[in-house]
Design a protein around this motif. Sequence first.
Motif, PDB file in Angstrom:
ATOM      1  N   GLY A 129      46.455  32.063  31.501  1.00  0.00           N
ATOM      2  CA  GLY A 129      46.990  33.324  31.022  1.00  0.00           C
ATOM      3  C   GLY A 129      46.194  33.966  29.905  1.00  0.00           C
ATOM      4  O   GLY A 129      45.222  33.401  29.378  1.00  0.00           O
ATOM      5  N   HIS A 130      46.656  35.151  29.511  1.00  0.00           N
ATOM      6  CA  HIS A 130      45.936  36.002  28.573  1.00  0.00           C
ATOM      7  C   HIS A 130      45.775  35.362  27.191  1.00  0.00           C
ATOM      8  O   HIS A 130      44.663  35.314  26.646  1.00  0.00           O
ATOM      9  N   GLU A 131      46.860  34.890  26.622  1.00  0.00           N
ATOM     10  CA  GLU A 131      46.804  34.371  25.252  1.00  0.00           C
ATOM     11  C   GLU A 131      45.875  33.169  25.143  1.00  0.00           C
ATOM     12  O   GLU A 131      45.094  33.048  24.189  1.00  0.00           O
ATOM     13  N   ALA A 132      45.943  32.268  26.109  1.00  0.00           N
ATOM     14  CA  ALA A 132      45.075  31.096  26.090  1.00  0.00           C
ATOM     15  C   ALA A 132      43.610  31.508  26.220  1.00  0.00           C
ATOM     16  O   ALA A 132      42.729  30.935  25.565  1.00  0.00           O
ATOM     17  N   ALA A 133      43.336  32.528  27.058  1.00  0.00           N
ATOM     18  CA  ALA A 133      41.958  32.990  27.241  1.00  0.00           C
ATOM     19  C   ALA A 133      41.416  33.610  25.959  1.00  0.00           C
ATOM     20  O   ALA A 133      40.260  33.381  25.581  1.00  0.00           O
ATOM     21  N   VAL A 134      42.241  34.406  25.273  1.00  0.00           N
ATOM     22  CA  VAL A 134      41.816  35.023  24.012  1.00  0.00           C
ATOM     23  C   VAL A 134      41.524  33.942  22.975  1.00  0.00           C
ATOM     24  O   VAL A 134      40.510  33.994  22.256  1.00  0.00           O
ATOM     25  N   ALA A 135      42.396  32.951  22.897  1.00  0.00           N
ATOM     26  CA  ALA A 135      42.199  31.865  21.933  1.00  0.00           C
ATOM     27  C   ALA A 135      40.900  31.104  22.229  1.00  0.00           C
ATOM     28  O   ALA A 135      40.137  30.771  21.308  1.00  0.00           O
ATOM     29  N   LEU A 136      40.643  30.849  23.497  1.00  0.00           N
ATOM     30  CA  LEU A 136      39.413  30.156  23.871  1.00  0.00           C
ATOM     31  C   LEU A 136      38.194  31.003  23.519  1.00  0.00           C
ATOM     32  O   LEU A 136      37.190  30.483  23.003  1.00  0.00           O
ATOM     33  N   GLY A 137      38.266  32.302  23.772  1.00  0.00           N
ATOM     34  CA  GLY A 137      37.164  33.197  23.430  1.00  0.00           C
ATOM     35  C   GLY A 137      36.820  33.140  21.959  1.00  0.00           C
ATOM     36  O   GLY A 137      35.640  33.086  21.584  1.00  0.00           O
ATOM     37  N   HIS A 138      37.833  33.107  21.107  1.00  0.00           N
ATOM     38  CA  HIS A 138      37.573  33.037  19.657  1.00  0.00           C
ATOM     39  C   HIS A 138      37.006  31.681  19.248  1.00  0.00           C
ATOM     40  O   HIS A 138      36.207  31.607  18.303  1.00  0.00           O
ATOM     41  N   ARG A 139      37.380  30.621  19.961  1.00  0.00           N
ATOM     42  CA  ARG A 139      36.799  29.309  19.649  1.00  0.00           C
ATOM     43  C   ARG A 139      35.329  29.247  20.083  1.00  0.00           C
ATOM     44  O   ARG A 139      34.485  28.701  19.383  1.00  0.00           O
ATOM     45  N   LEU A 140      35.045  29.808  21.259  1.00  0.00           N
ATOM     46  CA  LEU A 140      33.670  29.785  21.759  1.00  0.00           C
ATOM     47  C   LEU A 140      32.759  30.671  20.916  1.00  0.00           C
ATOM     48  O   LEU A 140      31.636  30.286  20.577  1.00  0.00           O
ATOM     49  N   VAL A 141      33.235  31.874  20.621  1.00  0.00           N
ATOM     50  CA  VAL A 141      32.451  32.808  19.805  1.00  0.00           C
ATOM     51  C   VAL A 141      32.963  32.695  18.371  1.00  0.00           C
ATOM     52  O   VAL A 141      33.582  33.609  17.823  1.00  0.00           O
ATOM     53  N   ASN A 142      32.714  31.559  17.764  1.00  0.00           N
ATOM     54  CA  ASN A 142      33.202  31.309  16.412  1.00  0.00           C
ATOM     55  C   ASN A 142      32.324  32.021  15.388  1.00  0.00           C
ATOM     56  O   ASN A 142      31.364  32.715  15.735  1.00  0.00           O
ATOM     57  N   ALA A 143      32.632  31.822  14.126  1.00  0.00           N
ATOM     58  CA  ALA A 143      31.931  32.559  13.066  1.00  0.00           C
ATOM     59  C   ALA A 143      30.427  32.340  13.108  1.00  0.00           C
ATOM     60  O   ALA A 143      29.632  33.270  12.908  1.00  0.00           O
ATOM     61  N   GLN A 144      30.017  31.105  13.370  1.00  0.00           N
ATOM     62  CA  GLN A 144      28.585  30.809  13.400  1.00  0.00           C
ATOM     63  C   GLN A 144      27.902  31.465  14.599  1.00  0.00           C
ATOM     64  O   GLN A 144      26.787  31.971  14.495  1.00  0.00           O
ATOM     65  N   VAL A 145      28.576  31.443  15.753  1.00  0.00           N
ATOM     66  CA  VAL A 145      27.999  32.022  16.976  1.00  0.00           C
ATOM     67  C   VAL A 145      27.951  33.538  16.896  1.00  0.00           C
ATOM     68  O   VAL A 145      26.971  34.169  17.305  1.00  0.00           O
TER      69      VAL A 145
END
Length: 380
Positions: free
Chosen positions: A59-75
């Motif tokens: 679902g949407h919320e899980a995908a958004v959360a994953l996106g923020h983990r993958l594209v973290n501050a360093q990335v």
Amino acid sequence: MSYLPLTADFRSIILGDIPLIDVRAPVEFARGAFPGAVNLPLMNDEERRLVGTCYTHEGHEAAVALGHRLVNAQVRAPRIDAWAQFTRTHENALLYCFRGGMRSQISQQWLFDHHGIVIPRLEGGYKALRRYLLEQLEQEIPAHFAARALPLVLAGRTGTGKTILIRQMEHAIDLEDIAHHRGSAFGRYLTPQPSQIDFENRLAWKLIQLLHRQPGQVIFEDESQAVGAVNIPAPFFEVLKNAARVVVESSLEERIERTVQEYVTESQQRYAESGDLDCQRWKTWMHANFHRIRKRLGMERYGRVAEAFDRAMVSQEAIGIPAAHREWVRIMLSEYYDPMYDYQMERAASRVLFRGPAEQVLEFLAMSAQQRHHTRVLPC
């Protein structure tokens, strides 16, 4: 999120050649983009794939959360810096994602939060501007031409130099340049053609700009619907097929010389610049081209052309000049291309306005443009 400006003034974007940041993933950009757009993605292909898979299964919320983990501050830091650098050198830049939604909003917000830069995004994103270009190409521009009967098609046998003339005219569209292909069996360049989507986007973009600058006469080179691997969209091709024609004429000897220059000398030079100094790759490519059209040539003629080509290469390697290529070029022009041209022109004979050599054609077109300028009805 703070206020994030939107724009849907697609016509102004096209007329102004506004710089565009495409924040879609590289795989999306490769399928189709807009002229002058630069791909500075929010997510790379693998990150986009993982987020898409998560969205499908969780679902949407899980995908958004994953996106923020993958594209973290360093990335994200170097990606934001790349957007900022582009906007500093292109102050009127805009950005877009596929639908103008979350990815472009996040990109806007991060640019503002980290660099204080406010950049508008395209309302509806890539999809909306793409739809606008298709509507122009398939509906509005054909309707404009049909109502005013303004387009002219520059026709002529192979080797008459039509493309050379087209490139001398400010009020012309070079379809072969947009397609990145010379439109014949030997017309492929070393670098690939654009995708069909990119070809359509570029063609619509150029037509909108040209019709804004020059609402009167527009010249196109006579082309088949397929230009290499891309196709002129059917509604627009109907306009070209039914347009009046101006025919440039040239002697067979002049056409042979011009064809040898374009399809032998210049083609070999491009291969040499890529490292093919002994023409071996070029020879293989030419043989493949002959083989591809062997059924249309007929096997007897195909054999004569291939043998003449091989003799020409032996001669060129011996004396260092391509003069012997005239033999197979003569066969191709007089026995293959000319009969096809004659058949096509028989069907368009009633639409021919003028025939003559290049100098007279240019004079006729200049006079025609002046007459149309004084009598045209300006578009709304």
